[in-house]
Design an enzyme around this catalytic site. Structure first.
Site, PDB file in Angstrom:
ATOM      1  N   ARG A   1      -8.800  -0.220   4.001  1.00 43.29           N
ATOM      2  CA  ARG A   1      -7.944  -0.154   2.816  1.00 43.29           C
ATOM      3  C   ARG A   1      -8.496  -0.988   1.661  1.00 43.29           C
ATOM      4  NH1 ARG A   1      -2.424   1.560   4.859  1.00 43.29           N
ATOM      5  NH2 ARG A   1      -1.932   1.535   2.668  1.00 43.29           N
TER       6      ARG A   1
ATOM      7  N   ARG B   1      -3.893  -2.015  -3.875  1.00 42.29           N
ATOM      8  CA  ARG B   1      -3.069  -2.803  -4.801  1.00 42.29           C
ATOM      9  C   ARG B   1      -3.525  -4.235  -5.047  1.00 42.29           C
ATOM     10  NH1 ARG B   1       2.521  -1.201  -2.148  1.00 42.29           N
ATOM     11  NH2 ARG B   1       1.066  -1.066  -0.401  1.00 42.29           N
TER      12      ARG B   1
ATOM     13  N   ARG C   1      -2.730   2.903 -11.388  1.00 42.01           N
ATOM     14  CA  ARG C   1      -1.441   3.305 -10.794  1.00 42.01           C
ATOM     15  C   ARG C   1      -0.275   3.163 -11.776  1.00 42.01           C
ATOM     16  NH1 ARG C   1       1.485   4.804  -8.494  1.00 42.01           N
ATOM     17  NH2 ARG C   1       2.248   3.871  -6.573  1.00 42.01           N
TER      18      ARG C   1
ATOM     19  N   ASP D   1      -4.979   9.452   1.608  1.00 38.37           N
ATOM     20  CA  ASP D   1      -4.026   8.868   2.548  1.00 38.37           C
ATOM     21  C   ASP D   1      -3.962   9.729   3.801  1.00 38.37           C
ATOM     22  OD1 ASP D   1      -1.908   6.627   2.701  1.00 38.37           O
ATOM     23  OD2 ASP D   1      -0.938   8.367   3.569  1.00 38.37           O
TER      24      ASP D   1
ATOM     25  N   TYR E   1       5.233   9.455  11.569  1.00 36.88           N
ATOM     26  CA  TYR E   1       5.795   9.613  10.214  1.00 36.88           C
ATOM     27  C   TYR E   1       6.564  10.926  10.092  1.00 36.88           C
ATOM     28  CZ  TYR E   1       3.084   5.575   8.758  1.00 36.88           C
ATOM     29  OH  TYR E   1       2.594   4.299   8.636  1.00 36.88           O
TER      30      TYR E   1
HETATM   31  O1  1CP Z   1      -9.582   1.878   0.594  1.00 36.88           O
HETATM   32  C1  1CP Z   1      -8.871   2.500   1.367  1.00 36.88           C
HETATM   33  O2  1CP Z   1      -9.012   2.429   2.594  1.00 36.88           O
HETATM   34  C2  1CP Z   1      -7.781   3.285   0.735  1.00 36.88           C
HETATM   35  C3  1CP Z   1      -7.491   4.606   1.327  1.00 36.88           C
HETATM   36  C4  1CP Z   1      -6.298   4.594   2.273  1.00 36.88           C
HETATM   37  C5  1CP Z   1      -6.314   4.719   3.669  1.00 36.88           C
HETATM   38  C6  1CP Z   1      -7.538   4.697   4.575  1.00 36.88           C
HETATM   39  C7  1CP Z   1      -4.931   4.566   1.870  1.00 36.88           C
HETATM   40  C8  1CP Z   1      -4.440   4.430   0.498  1.00 36.88           C
HETATM   41  N1  1CP Z   1      -4.159   4.757   2.984  1.00 36.88           N
HETATM   42  C9  1CP Z   1      -4.976   4.825   4.094  1.00 36.88           C
HETATM   43  C10 1CP Z   1      -4.603   5.046   5.482  1.00 36.88           C
HETATM   44  C11 1CP Z   1      -3.179   4.893   5.897  1.00 36.88           C
HETATM   45  N2  1CP Z   1      -2.056   5.287   5.228  1.00 36.88           N
HETATM   46  C12 1CP Z   1      -2.788   4.406   7.157  1.00 36.88           C
HETATM   47  C13 1CP Z   1      -3.742   4.002   8.254  1.00 36.88           C
HETATM   48  C14 1CP Z   1      -4.402   2.708   7.973  1.00 36.88           C
HETATM   49  C15 1CP Z   1      -3.616   1.473   8.220  1.00 36.88           C
HETATM   50  O3  1CP Z   1      -3.014   1.330   9.295  1.00 36.88           O
HETATM   51  O4  1CP Z   1      -3.664   0.587   7.355  1.00 36.88           O
HETATM   52  C16 1CP Z   1      -1.397   4.447   7.217  1.00 36.88           C
HETATM   53  C17 1CP Z   1      -0.504   3.999   8.363  1.00 36.88           C
HETATM   54  C18 1CP Z   1      -0.947   5.012   6.007  1.00 36.88           C
HETATM   55  C19 1CP Z   1       0.466   5.331   5.640  1.00 36.88           C
HETATM   56  C20 1CP Z   1       0.812   4.684   4.379  1.00 36.88           C
HETATM   57  N3  1CP Z   1       0.445   5.160   3.149  1.00 36.88           N
HETATM   58  C21 1CP Z   1       1.471   3.464   4.192  1.00 36.88           C
HETATM   59  C22 1CP Z   1       1.990   2.545   5.303  1.00 36.88           C
HETATM   60  C23 1CP Z   1       3.426   2.803   5.558  1.00 36.88           C
HETATM   61  C24 1CP Z   1       3.921   2.030   6.777  1.00 36.88           C
HETATM   62  O5  1CP Z   1       4.402   2.655   7.702  1.00 36.88           O
HETATM   63  O6  1CP Z   1       3.800   0.803   6.770  1.00 36.88           O
HETATM   64  C25 1CP Z   1       1.543   3.230   2.798  1.00 36.88           C
HETATM   65  C26 1CP Z   1       2.188   2.090   2.094  1.00 36.88           C
HETATM   66  C27 1CP Z   1       0.875   4.312   2.161  1.00 36.88           C
HETATM   67  C28 1CP Z   1       0.591   4.509   0.723  1.00 36.88           C
HETATM   68  C29 1CP Z   1      -0.769   4.088   0.346  1.00 36.88           C
HETATM   69  N4  1CP Z   1      -1.930   4.638   0.870  1.00 36.88           N
HETATM   70  C30 1CP Z   1      -3.024   4.085   0.280  1.00 36.88           C
HETATM   71  C31 1CP Z   1      -2.541   3.111  -0.684  1.00 36.88           C
HETATM   72  C32 1CP Z   1      -3.405   2.270  -1.582  1.00 36.88           C
HETATM   73  C33 1CP Z   1      -1.138   3.133  -0.623  1.00 36.88           C
HETATM   74  C34 1CP Z   1      -0.204   2.337  -1.492  1.00 36.88           C
HETATM   75  C35 1CP Z   1       0.286   3.260  -2.558  1.00 36.88           C
HETATM   76  C36 1CP Z   1       0.490   2.599  -3.888  1.00 36.88           C
HETATM   77  O7  1CP Z   1      -0.437   2.493  -4.685  1.00 36.88           O
HETATM   78  O8  1CP Z   1       1.643   2.226  -4.161  1.00 36.88           O
END
Ligand code: 1CP
Length: 350
Positions: free
Chosen positions: A28, A32, A41, A77, A155
């Site tokens: 990730r 943010r 964003r 994502d 999810y």
């Molecule tokens: O640099 C990178 O790796 C960014 C790309 C990326 C990846 C690999 C994002 C952007 N999301 C993910 C994978 C992801 N998404 C996972 C698996 C990795 C992990 O466990 O960390 C999971 C569980 C998600 C689901 C998800 N999407 C969540 C978590 C929700 C929870 O259950 O806790 C969230 C908050 C998101 C949104 C998201 N995805 C990515 C970002 C930067 C964000 C935040 C969105 C924003 O800008 O507000």
């Protein structure tokens, strides 16, 4: 020039070549904690960002330009494929949600197995753009990814993030056939999706099983392992090695090895040396600095990074966090971490 001189450092580590230092990237790493990301964003919604190849490519490159990691992970994502399967997904301030979660067999039957190019062509466009942007940096690897069937199903069934996972566990206990049908569709979707990413230029792919660790070993063997095996055995490993990440993987490492990835990504709860003892020398390992170590002052962070560098060594090891980087992480500590890994090459020079 030898073939390995043109192969990115990260890929050489996946293939267990001996290097002057391990490669480094952070799960990730775009997101943010970076002011450049927050600035974009403020103007664009999350899904719109994922679906705008120019912007998504720009965001993917932000950490690379700022800190010089050895890998660029495409910005997207894990919940993009479920949307392509026919589910509505909403990214709000509280995280992602599915307004119409999967409840029964009919809901599963309605899902399609999407053609990845037709339905998620924007992801492939991001990868192609990144490959051309990185053409002049052949040592930097382009990383693709997908969520694993189990994590995606949490999810899709819970309707979003969950604390107790009561709905998916209820389905696992009461209607395992329905859950298997969903997991089977997801496994086919993810296989096609990852192979399309490899085709579009991903040089290594990571399968994220963030919620795999909520199952017992016996449940994991039934509801996770066969789908990991199905996906991993159908990917073009010759073109792109496969990294498998399971959070909370204590006790599950031998089952991760059974899935047959090239690299096992270790969470912070098992040391790299213990993980190596458990899974053996066949696999490269990735990980596993605790993400919260990045909140510590430099004098505390530095010896932690150095100790992990010694433990990981320079063969079959990729420096990374044990889970994703957290939004309040100080940017300066990310810079320090990447620099420490890169400087470790000097320490290895005879
Ligand atoms: O640099 C990178 O790796 C960014 C790309 C990326 C990846 C690999 C994002 C952007 N999301 C993910 C994978 C992801 N998404 C996972 C698996 C990795 C992990 O466990 O960390 C999971 C569980 C998600 C689901 C998800 N999407 C969540 C978590 C929700 C929870 O259950 O806790 C969230 C908050 C998101 C949104 C998201 N995805 C990515 C970002 C930067 C964000 C935040 C969105 C924003 O800008 O507000």
């Amino acid at each position: 020039m030898s073939p390995s001189a043109t192969t990115p450092r990260l890929i050489r580590a996946c293939r267990k070549e001996t290097l002057d230092r391990p490669p480094v990237w952070l799960m990730r790493q775009a997101g943010r904690y970076m002011p450049e990301y927050r600035a974009i964003r403020e103007k664009v919604g999350f899904l719109e960002l994922c679906k705008s190849p120019d912007l998504a490519a720009e965001v993917s490159l932000q950490p690379y330009h700022a800190f010089g990691m050895d890998g660029v992970i495409m910005f997207s994502d894990i919940l993009i494929p479920p949307e392509a399967m026919g589910m509505e997904v909403v990214f709000g301030d509280g995280g992602p949600s599915f307004p119409n979660p999967i409840q029964c067999a009919a809901d599963v039957d309605r899902l399609i197995i999407p053609d990845p190019v037709e339905k998620t062509g924007f992801v492939m466009d991001v990868l192609r753009k990144l490959r051309s942007e990185l053409a002049s940096s052949p040592d930097t690897a382009l990383i693709g990814f997908a969520g694993s069937p189990w994590t995606l199903a949490t999810y899709m069934i819970e309707g979003g993030g969950s604390r107790h996972f009561a709905k998916i566990k209820g389905m696992m206990y009461e209607a395992p056939d329905v859950l298997h049908r969903l997991l089977g569709k997801l496994a086919k979707t993810v296989t096609l999706y990852l192979n399309a990413q490899i085709e579009a230029g991903a040089q290594v792919v990571q399968l994220f099983d963030t919620w795999g660790g909520i199952l017992s070993e016996e449940e994991y063997r039934r509801f996770i392992l066969p789908y990991h095996q199905q996906i991993i055995s159908n990917l073009s490993h010759d073109q792109a090695p496969v990294i498998l990440y399971v959070n909370n993987s204590r006790g599950l490492l031998p089952l991760m090895a059974e899935a047959g990835p090239d690299v096992i990504s270790v969470d912070p709860l098992t040391s790299i040396s213990n993980a190596r003892d458990i899974v053996g020398s066949r696999f490269a390992l990735q990980g596993n600095l605790d993400s919260t170590a990045l909140f510590c002052p430099p004098e505390v962070l530095k010896p932690m990074v150095q100790s992990l560098l010694r433990e990981g060594g320079n063969q079959g090891y990729i420096f990374n966090l044990g889970h994703g980087i957290l939004p309040p992480t100080p940017v300066e500590n990310v810079r320090l971490l990447v620099n420490l890994v890169k400087e470790s090459a000097l320490a290895h020079t005879p």
